[in-house]
Design an enzyme around this catalytic site. Structure first.
Site, PDB file in Angstrom:
ATOM      1  N   CYS A 167       0.887  -1.458   0.369  1.00  0.00           N
ATOM      2  CA  CYS A 167      -0.172  -0.059  -0.405  1.00  0.00           C
ATOM      3  C   CYS A 167       1.255   2.044  -0.127  1.00  0.00           C
ATOM      4  CB  CYS A 167      -1.151   0.408   1.375  1.00  0.00           C
ATOM      5  SG  CYS A 167      -1.851   1.616   1.287  1.00  0.00           S
TER       6      CYS A 167
ATOM      7  N   CYS B 102      -5.272   5.577  -2.796  1.00  0.00           N
ATOM      8  CA  CYS B 102      -5.206   4.264  -3.448  1.00  0.00           C
ATOM      9  C   CYS B 102      -3.208   4.509  -3.749  1.00  0.00           C
ATOM     10  CB  CYS B 102      -5.306   3.817  -4.306  1.00  0.00           C
ATOM     11  SG  CYS B 102      -4.712   1.946  -4.310  1.00  0.00           S
TER      12      CYS B 102
END
Length: 290
Positions: free
Chosen positions: A93, A229
């Protein structure tokens, strides 16, 4: 488990996380941080709320670290033990790892001044170098973007064609002329499970300036729509450059939670952006017993 484990809340461009300081692997050892606990922590009404959980832990205390890091294990003192909001493990991430380093600095585990050239952090997507930027934000070397096919997503009564991109986790980056702010992302997009057997993050991308500036919304596997994201921003930037027939460049990526910058080269991808800690406290024993 301590009766009152410490906990932090933070975000990177509003992609928010519950952060659990556990440097020596004693607080959340074994199966204490199981899928049920992760879901409870991330629940926005009865828990703390978040798109995921990040455990700040040394690699030596993560059972599967050796398997995913291999010979790089000795080079990665710290490991980002990252879970999605549904309790599943996540490989990587980009927003989370910037917050991970920011939290290590805030916890006094590393000096920010020593991180300008980057700190190698273990993840389930492999080692990643993350560093402190001169502007107060953070950068992370995400590794190269790799295509592995083309596919489509079904969303809001429309079909969106896209390119499959791996950033250590799977993405379907769909460039579209449909204004992304008009799309309904309350439901998960349908996709080709043969191409994406472990699920996929779906990016819907408007090109604002070819090869330079894009706008993005994303539906993340195991979470749903998020405000940002990091790996998705990298996949979107790569897809936007690819559509122009170029293999390198710097792309500004606007997400609902703010702005990121992605530098793409043939060898790697560097994501830059902010990381913010919002609060710090303890989990109450009565909630833990619930």
């Amino acid at each position: 488990m301590s009766s009152s484990p410490r906990v932090l809340i933070g975000h990177g461009t509003e992609n928010d996380f519950v952060v659990l300081p556990d440097p020596d692997g004693e607080v959340w050892a074994g199966d204490r941080l199981d899928a049920t606990m992760v879901r409870r922590l991330c629940e926005r009404r009865a828990g703390l709320g978040g798109d995921g959980v990040l455990r700040l832990v040394r690699s030596a205390h993560v059972p599967d670290a050796a398997d995913v890091l291999g010979e790089d294990l000795a080079r990665c003192e710290w490991f980002m033990d990252h879970r999605n909001a549904d309790g599943s493990y996540a490989e990587m991430c980009g927003n989370g790892i910037r917050l991970f380093l920011h939290a290590l600095v805030a916890e006094g585990q590393v000096e920010r001044a020593a991180c300008t050239d980057g700190l190698l952090v273990g993840t389930r997507g492999g080692p990643r170098r993350v560093g402190a930027g001169a502007d107060g934000g953070y950068w992370v070397d995400m590794g190269p973007a790799r295509t592995f096919g083309e596919g489509s997503a079904e969303l809001d009564g429309r079909t969106f064609e896209g390119v499959a991109v791996s950033m250590g986790n799977p993405h379907l980056a769909c460039l579209t002329d449909v204004p992304v702010e008009q799309l309904d992302l309350t439901g998960a997009p349908a996709f080709d499970a043969t191409l994406f057997p472990e699920g996929v993050n779906v990016e819907l991308v408007n090109v604002l300036e070819p090869g330079v500036h894009v706008r993005l919304r994303v539906s993340e596997r195991g979470v749903g729509e998020t405000r940002s994201c990091g790996t998705g921003a990298c996949a979107a930037a790569y897809a936007a450059l690819r559509a122009e027939g170029v293999i390198e460049g710097t792309v500004v990526v606007d997400v609902p939670g703010g702005r990121l910058q992605v530098q793409v080269t043939p060898g790697t991808t560097v994501l830059s952006g902010p990381a913010v800690l919002v609060s710090a406290g303890e989990l109450c024993p009565e909630w833990l017993r619930g």
